[in-house]
Write an enzyme that holds these catalytic residues in place. Structure first.
Site, PDB file in Angstrom:
ATOM      1  CG  HIS A 102     -20.499  19.318 -15.487  1.00 19.61           C
ATOM      2  ND1 HIS A 102     -20.314  18.019 -15.859  1.00 19.61           N
ATOM      3  CD2 HIS A 102     -19.423  19.629 -14.727  1.00 19.61           C
ATOM      4  CE1 HIS A 102     -19.190  17.564 -15.358  1.00 19.61           C
ATOM      5  NE2 HIS A 102     -18.623  18.523 -14.658  1.00 19.61           N
ATOM      6  CD  GLU A 105     -18.260  22.591 -11.683  1.00 24.69           C
ATOM      7  OE1 GLU A 105     -17.039  22.351 -11.606  1.00 24.69           O
ATOM      8  OE2 GLU A 105     -19.138  21.687 -11.648  1.00 24.69           O
ATOM      9  CG  HIS A 106     -15.446  21.872 -15.831  1.00 27.73           C
ATOM     10  ND1 HIS A 106     -14.350  21.058 -15.869  1.00 27.73           N
ATOM     11  CD2 HIS A 106     -16.388  21.193 -15.127  1.00 27.73           C
ATOM     12  CE1 HIS A 106     -14.609  19.930 -15.236  1.00 27.73           C
ATOM     13  NE2 HIS A 106     -15.852  19.982 -14.778  1.00 27.73           N
ATOM     14  CD  GLU A 203     -16.321  15.796 -14.448  1.00 27.82           C
ATOM     15  OE1 GLU A 203     -15.902  16.815 -15.007  1.00 27.82           O
ATOM     16  OE2 GLU A 203     -17.021  15.811 -13.429  1.00 27.82           O
TER      17      GLU A 203
HETATM   18 ZN   LIG Z   1     -16.646  18.404 -13.761  1.00 30.73          ZN
END
Ligand SMILES: [Zn+2]
Length: 1025
Positions: A102, A105-106, A203
């Site tokens: 994750h 991905e960012h 998040e």
């Molecule tokens: Zn995210």
């Protein structure tokens, strides 16, 4: 940009077969025909064609290829749809819960070799006409999709995406910003305490404030305890600070490699060009590796297991004494077996969907819980699928009872099987889904095939849905007990079965905070004085980098001159059926008919307003005429694509204090089912069954639960709705229908023992709403089918003529507006003009058990047709991209934030925000920034592109002309607005910023949803709820 696979992909599964047809071209060399000319074995730009398959059901030709040097796989779906899509997915199988896929991905979106500027991904949002851009982390893959209708734009975005995924900078500073870091609470103050910061860190804290999400995560981890599904791919907040930059880069090197990648392209652009660009810009720079990312089968248990987890209590739970969840999950087979997956998906629907299903009858109707558990039914998002069944909102003491009911219900299904009519209704549903055309077909396909393809399944086989339907019919004929045998095998005899319960713990949030504090102190105690100094300096450096003016000139961009100058015209005709005005719109709907009716609320007494959403949620579900609610549900499934009612508040386009209040009825059906669909509506109009209190109680409980669950996901919408409440009359009504006021009202309804009072109100409400005297209709269907539809509509109106009653509006100030401006004497809408409305300033705080805030400020501005509306719209977009994003997300650590123009209001918002009142001052600084004019012509042009990509987003045939039908805004007015958008200049932006956003100039409202906040509690200017 993290998506839990379970619920999100479950939803996408429903949407799977949506297509867009507005671009149908009837020329002979259509995209799908051209694609048919490829031959297996053919070499194209380093790829070899493996298979070419026509899929007539979906109007596409699939071409499967592999890349010779790296083994990368490519699937192209050629279809005459201009909304072209690209996606690349990597199999990402983490073995810990640091959230490495994750955070990666960012971080890959923070700059790449060819595009080294910070955040090219967000910058491209303003340099492109994309119809979709995003990135997702699932449990076992990461996907980067975009779509656009513009060829040049496609090439630009493809370059940016390829470079981001395969050649990202992965700078240490990006890792700190996006992942996690220790930093002084106030970065400029060396003496302020050290805290954890980071976009993903926050998040995920926000994501796990959602109890449904907590449950789904635990369930998956515990069902598949031996490999990648045992960890949290998005990141467990307390494990995230264990990730190092080095680990992140290693994960990229091993997982983001073409040998571990699957490329998907869709639409009417030629395949060769895609392949050429992908080969030249990415694949040619790699050699094949063995990525070793395969997920092994989960070892089967020899006996069932039970487990228990806790969550935070829900302040909005419909019944505070009943907050437990229990569900039983069964491990099924490998998802790459397409037909087995199809069959189990059908079986799952038969077992749980709608009031005729055995589990609805056995679990929902006895009201043991408020709704099914958040994870329910077939889930094919893991390598081996699972099926889950259970309840949420139940009492702890009922656990044994629920387990017994589940077991007994399975026995009964094995014994009795399913009614043939229900199986037919389900196959009918699949037929409708295949024919229904929507605007995001490419994206739906990409999501639909992602999981199976990820594990080596055949994506083309998945698309050949009618083959599966035919095969299923044959199999059922050969063995009428097919489904019962599956239940026996997969459920009754299955020992890989988990019963997971979850109950609230009063101290949950406290424990969470304590654990975070402990982790923090452990990190801090290991620091030397030099480390602390470095942390402080890094904090300052990051702040400086975030504040730097960005040079984005390395990025490709479209120009404002690439935008179409005119609005496409959607011809509509006006007529009447039985005295009721009708708008007809001929569209290529693929044999489907779409029916809408706007029913005015102008005659509804004020005391009944709060009940309108409740009325809407039950009116098509209580039974009608000769049908009880079960039979009605059965007929809806068998004959329609769904029937619904929803409250609708429409702002007038010329005056802020004018609006239309109504209920929108909506349904669709295959043309052969038209008489049946209208018959179902006739029954609802003429003889709805409002007598079954128990049925009502079930529906109310489920709605209340759904509303309560939705807040942690849509908190920003609730904050915006509340902030707007006292600014316009429409804003006030929106809060009544869909704001926190409605959530609290439904909670109260769910707690009420005596629903008889509500039952008595329903016929009263119905008389006002389902009344042809105050109604107008819209039909979208094919030209061939229009006159037939019109005839059926006419006879529907005759059938319901008995409900016609001209009533007096409860408010005197009604303004009539013609539906067709060229025919002032023709059909009209009746709006309420509330000139006595006094906007006022109000600051409201809702204390909720979330670890993050949702902040909003709304300013009364101008209606759509006002000459300043376009400038304010562009200003909102520019402030979001050039200022607020940096302040609220990058510096503030919120998941998102920005400004938007809509409903006559200029509204700021933040989403999953660690800050509360500080964000309000970020909004103010945004205004100062805009007023100071520190922006360039380039910034203005980028904001225009971004606004136009929203304005020009594709519209499905089912929805063409509907904007006009609902709001009365014509194509001519849209064109005028378009010209104003083109004309927006630096000067006009400065001008509107000063006139509308300056302190003391407008009337504004503020609302925050979030955890206990001492500063707000002590400040008397706030109303705390
Ligand atoms: Zn995210």
């Amino acid at each position: 940009m993290f998506r839990q696979t379970k619920s999100a992909l479950g939803k996408l599964r429903q949407l799977s077969f949506n297509a867009q047809q507005h671009t149908w071209r009837l020329n002979s060399s259509s995209a799908k025909e051209r694609a048919c000319q490829y031959r297996p074995g053919q070499k194209i730009h380093g790829f070899t064609v493996r298979e070419v398959v026509e899929v007539p059901d979906l109007f596409l030709t699939a071409v499967k290829l592999t890349h010779d040097a790296t083994g990368a796989q490519h699937l192209h779906a050629a279809r005459d749809d201009s909304n072209n899509l690209f996606s690349v997915q990597l199999r990402t199988t983490p073995m810990d819960s640091t959230g490495v896929p994750h955070i990666l991905e960012h971080t890959v979106l923070c700059g790449s070799k060819k595009f080294p500027c910070r955040d090219p991904f967000f910058k491209m949002l303003n340099r492109s006409l994309s119809t979709f851009m995003n990135a997702f982390t699932a449990s076992d893959y990461t996907m980067y999709p975009f779509s656009t209708q513009n060829r040049k734009d496609f090439q630009n975005l493809l370059s940016v995406y390829l470079d981001a995924v395969f050649f990202p900078c992965l700078r240490e500073q990006d890792f700190w910003q996006e992942g996690w870091r220790l930093e002084n609470k106030t970065p400029t103050d060396l003496n302020s305490p050290l805290v954890f910061k980071g976009v993903v860190f926050n998040e995920m804290k926000g994501a796990f404030s959602d109890n449904e999400r907590v449950y789904a995560q635990h369930l998956q981890n515990k069902m598949y305890p031996d490999h990648t599904y045992a960890v949290v791919s998005g990141g467990e907040p307390l494990d995230i600070p264990d990730l190092t930059w080095e680990q992140l880069r290693r994960f990229h090197a091993t997982h983001y490699h073409p040998s571990n990648a699957r490329f998907f392209t869709y639409g009417d652009l030629p395949l060769e060009q895609h392949l050429e660009q992908i080969e030249a810009e990415a694949l040619s720079k790699f050699q094949r590796i063995d990525p070793d990312t395969e997920v092994p089968p989960q070892p089967r248990w020899s006996s069932p297991r039970e487990d228990h987890v806790t969550c935070s209590p829900d302040a909005l739970a419909p019944d505070p004494a009943r907050q437990d969840t229990l569900c039983v999950s069964y491990l099924l087979g490998d998802i790459t077996d397409t037909f087995e997956g199809f069959t189990l998906g059908l079986l799952s629907s038969l077992m749980i969907s709608g009031p005729n299903s055995p589990f609805y009858k056995a679990l929902i109707e006895p009201k043991i819980g408020s709704d099914f558990s958040s994870v329910v039914g077939y889930d094919g998002s893991t390598k081996e699928a699972s099926f889950s069944i259970g309840l949420q909102g139940m009492a702890k003491e009922d656990a044994e009872r629920v387990k017994q009911i589940i077991s007994r219900t399975l026995d009964r299904v094995i014994q009795e099987g399913f009614a043939e009519e229900r199986i037919e209704a389900l196959l009918h549903k699949i037929e409708i889904q295949m024919k229904h055309q929507s605007t995001n077909f490419g994206l739906s396909l990409a999501s639909y095939i992602a999981s199976s393809w990820n594990h080596g399944g055949d994506p083309v086989e998945l698309l050949q849905l009618s083959d599966s339907v035919a095969k299923f019919r044959r199999a059922l004929k050969e063995n009428p007990r097919l489904l019962q045998d599956k239940v026996q095998h997969y459920f009754k005899d299955n020992t890989h079965r988990l019963t997971l319960t979850m109950s609230p713990d009063e101290a949950y949030l406290e424990k969470q905070a304590g654990a975070e504090e402990e982790k923090l102190q452990k990190k801090i105690s290991a620091l030397t004085a030099a480390d602390r100094k470095e942390i402080y300096e890094n904090g300052l450096a990051l702040l400086a980098a975030q504040s730097e003016t960005q040079d984005a000139s390395c990025l490709p961009a479209l120009k404002v001159s690439d935008i179409e100058p005119t609005v496409p015209v959607t011809p509509v005709q006006f007529g009447a059926a039985g005295g009721v005005p009708v708008q007809f719109c001929e569209q290529p709907t693929n044999g489907l008919v779409y029916f809408r009716a706007v029913c005015s609320l102008n005659t509804l007494p004020e005391d009944l307003r709060l009940y309108v959403p409740l009325f809407c949620s039950i009116v098509t579900k209580m039974g009608s005429g000769a049908l009880d609610y079960r039979q009605q549900a059965q007929q809806k499934d068998l004959r329609t694509g769904g029937m619904s009612a929803s409250p609708l508040v429409t702002n007038d386009s010329t005056q802020l204090d004018m609006y239309e209040q109504s209920v929108l009825l909506y349904s669709s059906c295959l043309d052969r089912n038209l008489p049946h669909m209208f018959e179902l509506w006739s029954d609802i109009f003429n003889s709805p069954r409002f007598d079954d209190v128990e049925r009502l109680r079930v529906l109310v409980m489920m709605s209340a639960q759904e509303l309560a669950n939705g807040i942690s996901d849509s908190g920003h919408v609730y904050a915006m709705t509340r902030a707007a409440r006292h600014l316009t009359p429409a804003g006030e009504l929106n809060e009544t229908f869909g704001g926190m006021e409605q959530v609290k009202f439904m909670k109260k309804m769910a707690e009420t023992a005596d629903l008889d009072r509500v039952i008595r109100m329903l016929p009263r409400i119905k008389k006002h709403i389902l009344n042809p005297a105050h109604m107008r209709c819209a039909i979208n269907t094919t030209p061939q089918n229009m006159s037939n539809t019109s005839a059926h509509l006419e006879s529907f109106m005759k059938d319901v003529a008995g409900t016609w009653k001209t009533r007096k509006p409860v408010r005197a100030n009604i303004v009539e507006r013609p539906l067709d401006p060229l025919d002032a004497a023709g059909l009209s809408r009746k709006l309420i003009s509330d000139l006595s409305f006094q906007p006022c300033q109000m600051k409201t705080f809702f204390q909720l058990p979330f670890p993050v805030n949702f902040v909003s400020e709304s300013i009364r501005a101008v209606p759509f047709c006002h000459e300043d509306y376009a400038s304010l719209g562009i200003l909102a977009r520019m402030m979001t991209a050039k200022f607020l994003h940096g302040e609220i997300r990058e510096k503030g650590g919120a998941y998102g934030g920005g400004a938007r123009m809509g409903g006559g209001l200029f509204t700021f918002y933040s989403y999953r925000d660690p800050n509360a009142v500080q964000t309000l001052s970020a909004f103010r600084r945004g205004v100062d920034w805009a007023k100071s004019g520190r922006f360039t012509q380039q910034d203005v042009d980028e904001a225009k592109l971004s606004v136009f990509s929203a304005v020009d987003s594709p519209v499905a045939p089912a929805s063409k002309g509907i904007g006009r039908f609902l709001s009365g805004v014509t194509d001519e007015e849209l064109q005028r607005h378009r010209e104003r958008l083109f004309a927006v200049s630096q000067r006009s932006l400065l001008d509107v910023a000063a006139r509308y956003l300056g302190a003391g100039h407008g009337t504004c409202g503020v609302a925050i949803l979030g955890p206990e906040n001492e500063a707000i509690r002590k400040d008397p200017s706030w109303i705390v709820k």
